[in-house]
Motif scaffolding. Sequence first.
Motif, mmCIF file in Angstrom:
data_model
loop_
_atom_site.group_PDB
_atom_site.id
_atom_site.type_symbol
_atom_site.label_atom_id
_atom_site.label_comp_id
_atom_site.label_asym_id
_atom_site.label_seq_id
_atom_site.Cartn_x
_atom_site.Cartn_y
_atom_site.Cartn_z
ATOM 1 N N PHE A 89 42.207 48.614 33.299
ATOM 2 C CA PHE A 89 41.589 48.645 34.758
ATOM 3 C C PHE A 89 42.401 48.454 35.951
ATOM 4 C CE2 PHE A 89 38.656 46.585 31.500
ATOM 5 C CZ PHE A 89 37.744 47.532 31.367
ATOM 6 N N ASN A 90 42.046 48.773 37.018
ATOM 7 C CA ASN A 90 42.545 48.687 38.526
ATOM 8 C C ASN A 90 42.603 47.343 38.964
ATOM 9 O OD1 ASN A 90 43.570 51.645 38.925
ATOM 10 N ND2 ASN A 90 41.354 52.097 38.443
ATOM 11 N N VAL A 91 42.400 46.339 38.338
ATOM 12 C CA VAL A 91 42.184 45.083 39.040
ATOM 13 C C VAL A 91 42.974 44.116 38.047
ATOM 14 C CG1 VAL A 91 39.812 45.236 40.021
ATOM 15 C CG2 VAL A 91 40.026 44.339 37.574
ATOM 16 N N LYS A 147 35.448 52.482 47.555
ATOM 17 C CA LYS A 147 36.782 53.369 47.112
ATOM 18 C C LYS A 147 36.990 53.403 45.608
ATOM 19 C CE LYS A 147 40.554 50.976 47.575
ATOM 20 N NZ LYS A 147 41.794 50.301 48.086
ATOM 21 N N PHE A 148 36.327 52.352 44.771
ATOM 22 C CA PHE A 148 36.635 52.397 43.530
ATOM 23 C C PHE A 148 35.523 53.497 42.997
ATOM 24 C CE2 PHE A 148 39.282 48.816 43.800
ATOM 25 C CZ PHE A 148 39.897 48.881 42.527
ATOM 26 N N SER A 149 34.280 53.478 43.756
ATOM 27 C CA SER A 149 33.088 54.279 42.897
ATOM 28 C C SER A 149 33.202 55.825 43.037
ATOM 29 C CB SER A 149 32.049 53.507 43.519
ATOM 30 O OG SER A 149 31.992 52.327 43.130
ATOM 31 N N ASP A 180 36.872 58.027 37.311
ATOM 32 C CA ASP A 180 36.204 56.983 37.441
ATOM 33 C C ASP A 180 37.223 55.629 37.184
ATOM 34 O OD1 ASP A 180 34.633 54.558 36.877
ATOM 35 O OD2 ASP A 180 33.185 55.452 35.436
ATOM 36 N N LYS A 181 37.085 54.788 38.566
ATOM 37 C CA LYS A 181 38.287 53.978 38.581
ATOM 38 C C LYS A 181 37.642 52.289 38.098
ATOM 39 C CE LYS A 181 40.749 56.009 42.400
ATOM 40 N NZ LYS A 181 41.025 55.772 43.789
#
Length: 366
Positions: free
Chosen positions: A211-213, A236-238, A298-299
């Motif tokens: 994931f990006n976190v 921004k993530f969506s 999808d982020k």
Amino acid sequence: MLQQILKAEFIIWIQYGTTSSNSTPGNLKFRLIFFFLQLEEHTMRHSKLSRYFSFTASRDWFYRYSFGNAGLRSIRTDLGEGTVMHCWVPKCHNASRPNLLLVHGFGANAMWQYGEHLRHFTSRFNVYVPDLIFFGESYTTRSERSESFQAQSLMKLMEAHGVPRMSLVGISYGGFVGYSMAAQFPEKMEKLVLCCAGVCLEEKDLEEGLFNVSDLNEALSILLPQTPERLRDLIKFSFVKPIGKWVPSFFLSDFIDVMCTDHLKEKRELLVAILEDRKLSNIPKITQSLLIIWGEEDKIFPLELGYRLKRHVGEEAKIVVIKNAGHAVNIEKSKDFMKHLKSFLFDSLTPHRPPSLLPLFDSLWS
């Protein structure tokens, strides 16, 4: 009076200003920016405006009106043991039609996530649009937070409304709940559509950098935003092309105040429960026909999770990847999203035809 005037003006603008022949995407973006700048300037001149006008509350009111106009009614059902669930149900149930359950994800309530798609279904299905527990008007005093408990409660709700079998569309978290319903109640579930639902994620995925976190706390602060900055991060993530940077902070704050502050502690617990000790080997396989829809970029739940779900379910699953779309593919690529839903859900239904006028003509000549 000011609140009513602003509400009327905005609804007229959103209904007619965005459906004219000149409403190209670029033109719409200009209109949206212009509207925000005008309203921000007006707000700076009249500081009391925020007391009278809420974009979010007004939009929510519009969705409520549109759901009622589509033939649905709002009802709360006491399921016992401290659990109450709200649902939009048909005003008149048609026994000859199949039943369709539309299950929302995190974010705003169910109306916001299915408001643009509802009209495509109500002529073919008995449509049910619930608020999951701790969203909208649904809640429980019990301590359970798993998607399994959400699924059991949702099935109790459908049984209370006399719905024996149903198909289901689940967006994101709603897909987790829908998958659990299919696993627990296979005889009652027909077709499933899961949109960007990371059902097959594992706890180790977060540690391994899928994931990006960086950690769970950062994920929670974005998925449950409490500041305009965090809501911009969520946008921004969506979306592939987010508009968050154009939206004034007071609009974002208004959305947070109306949609993101109720049951905050419980929603955090729902998210933690999804990830805690989750292993692919413990996820049951389902046998229903399944359509998986995913935004290619999808982020929040990366596309790999869509392919993982396809492999896990096997031959009964089909995956569709929509290009230039993120996690909010149902909004960002609404037409493509609906095209695939219709193809999958409508193909086995009797073709819909308008009532014939021949009997009327016959009666005129008889």
